[in-house]
Design an enzyme around this catalytic site. Sequence first.
Site, PDB file in Angstrom:
ATOM      1  N   TYR A   1     -14.180  20.582 -57.565  1.00 59.22           N
ATOM      2  CA  TYR A   1     -15.149  21.016 -58.589  1.00 59.22           C
ATOM      3  C   TYR A   1     -16.055  19.851 -59.010  1.00 59.22           C
ATOM      4  O   TYR A   1     -17.157  20.079 -59.507  1.00 59.22           O
ATOM      5  CB  TYR A   1     -14.429  21.552 -59.825  1.00 59.22           C
ATOM      6  CG  TYR A   1     -14.201  23.048 -59.823  1.00 59.22           C
ATOM      7  CD1 TYR A   1     -14.519  23.833 -58.720  1.00 59.22           C
ATOM      8  CD2 TYR A   1     -13.669  23.684 -60.939  1.00 59.22           C
ATOM      9  CE1 TYR A   1     -14.298  25.192 -58.722  1.00 59.22           C
ATOM     10  CE2 TYR A   1     -13.450  25.050 -60.956  1.00 59.22           C
ATOM     11  CZ  TYR A   1     -13.763  25.804 -59.848  1.00 59.22           C
ATOM     12  OH  TYR A   1     -13.544  27.147 -59.866  1.00 59.22           O
TER      13      TYR A   1
ATOM     14  N   LYS B   1      -0.889  17.749 -51.898  1.00 60.47           N
ATOM     15  CA  LYS B   1      -0.947  17.438 -50.461  1.00 60.47           C
ATOM     16  C   LYS B   1      -0.865  15.914 -50.314  1.00 60.47           C
ATOM     17  O   LYS B   1      -1.643  15.272 -49.593  1.00 60.47           O
ATOM     18  CB  LYS B   1      -2.256  18.029 -49.899  1.00 60.47           C
ATOM     19  CG  LYS B   1      -2.401  18.000 -48.410  1.00 60.47           C
ATOM     20  CD  LYS B   1      -1.432  18.891 -47.655  1.00 60.47           C
ATOM     21  CE  LYS B   1      -1.549  18.644 -46.169  1.00 60.47           C
ATOM     22  NZ  LYS B   1      -0.386  19.105 -45.403  1.00 60.47           N
TER      23      LYS B   1
ATOM     24  N   ASP C   1       1.158  23.160 -48.176  1.00 60.66           N
ATOM     25  CA  ASP C   1       1.332  24.110 -47.062  1.00 60.66           C
ATOM     26  C   ASP C   1       2.731  24.722 -47.096  1.00 60.66           C
ATOM     27  O   ASP C   1       2.898  25.932 -46.883  1.00 60.66           O
ATOM     28  CB  ASP C   1       1.032  23.452 -45.710  1.00 60.66           C
ATOM     29  CG  ASP C   1       1.527  22.025 -45.621  1.00 60.66           C
ATOM     30  OD1 ASP C   1       1.064  21.186 -46.413  1.00 60.66           O
ATOM     31  OD2 ASP C   1       2.401  21.751 -44.789  1.00 60.66           O
TER      32      ASP C   1
ATOM     33  N   ASP D   1      -6.741  27.056 -55.976  1.00 62.17           N
ATOM     34  CA  ASP D   1      -7.638  28.127 -55.551  1.00 62.17           C
ATOM     35  C   ASP D   1      -6.962  28.958 -54.460  1.00 62.17           C
ATOM     36  O   ASP D   1      -6.867  30.195 -54.541  1.00 62.17           O
ATOM     37  CB  ASP D   1      -8.915  27.471 -55.002  1.00 62.17           C
ATOM     38  CG  ASP D   1     -10.076  28.424 -54.946  1.00 62.17           C
ATOM     39  OD1 ASP D   1      -9.954  29.527 -55.503  1.00 62.17           O
ATOM     40  OD2 ASP D   1     -11.110  28.066 -54.355  1.00 62.17           O
TER      41      ASP D   1
END
Length: 411
Positions: A157, A224, A273, A297
């Site tokens: 963002y 991540k 993931d 998201d």
Amino acid sequence: MSENLSRNELIEAIKNTRKSFDTDNPTIPFIEGDGIGVDIWPASQKVFDAAVSKAYSNNRRINWLEVLAGQKAYDFTSEWLPEATLDSFDEYGIGIKGPLTTPVGGGIRSINVSIRQKLDLYVCLRPIRWFQGVETPTKNPGDVNISLFRENTEDVYAGKELEMNSEQVKKLNNFLKSEFSWDIREDSGIGIKPISKTASERLIRSALNYAVENNKKNVAIVHKGNIMKFTEGAFRAWGYDLVKNEFSDVAVSWEDCNGQPGDKILVQDVIADAFLQQILIKPQEFEVIATTNLNGDYASDALAAQIGGIGISPGGNINYENGKSVFEATHGTAPKYAGHNKANPGSLILSGEMMFRYMGWNEAAELIIKSMEKSIFEGNVTYDLARGRNDATTLSTEDFAKSLVENIEGF
Ligand code: NAP
């Protein structure tokens, strides 16, 4: 107010926010929304008014104040997001909105993102649960009951990008080569995503506080960090530090208790993931999620699909430090259904339910949830939820809202 409150200061700030709604006739600004906004807003407002009137025996009432954004604002004012709209949300400290068209090629990247950033609404809260009777692509949707806290101001963002072959990208590439010996392929676009300690801590602190307030037993930090160590990995590390420094009386990390938290909240981290696999295989193991913007998201949309519908997934954008909030339907404007009295108003209605709970108007919120559960269970639903069911009656937007109002009046 300071940018980074301690846990106790934050709890005080939340209490003060609730006090500011301690009136029987609060004014709440609303944006009707583009496309199906004309259908779903009036339907939702009827349900909100019925719930408030029933819950408080006509002693409370909302003064709804329409403010403009999106196409309607552009038609009236030639601006997509007038300053007056932001001022109203700021002044009243709360608001609710329907979906907005993202103008193509306009000067504004996204009206929704602008509202969140200009009001510094740093948490995007998405509660995800299943309603009995909703068809889903998964086997045990009832196992999903997750509150997802997505960072709402930075990461992509606040991301910056430079286009392949532009003068700026060449300049940056040369700089990176000479100063850092970074060898980036010449025909690359380059993006930068910032993740700060300040924004990460306040997001994770909000998730932990929510877990404490709502008697949740686990919080997962989703990141991540195995690949992006100084952004996503730091988000994880700052989260664990926060648990130790501010929440050690009520929460403990997996590492520090070997998975045996006793009566404390168990905090663990999951790589993004793996998280997307685990919410399919064992969603019952997750209650509260704290995550960065882009992971949030993906994860919130995947979870919404898992419980069967974008039409009933609500959202809230909240700054817990100054109390400001804007609640919103999470789907888009569905232009092909605009004005057809067909779309599901459920996402906006459940966003209102979140708003009432945030205000401390839990009785009104409960009535909304119960009426939604009843209509969906009995098969009185809009076209999207009737799909795949052979026991359902397909209702218009207006009639679905009427069925909710009838339930509320009958409770
Ligand atoms: P969309 O408006 O969410 O619509 C996609 C599909 O989702 C619809 O065709 C419909 O599927 C289903 N759907 C969405 N809302 C529904 C509802 N209330 N009831 C029943 N079904 C619903 O996504 P889009 O077509 O990609 O985006 C259209 C515009 O909305 C774009 O300008 C986009 O930028 C904007 N947008 C705004 C927001 C926001 O304001 N928060 C969010 C996303 C997109 P079926 O036809 O299969 O029934």
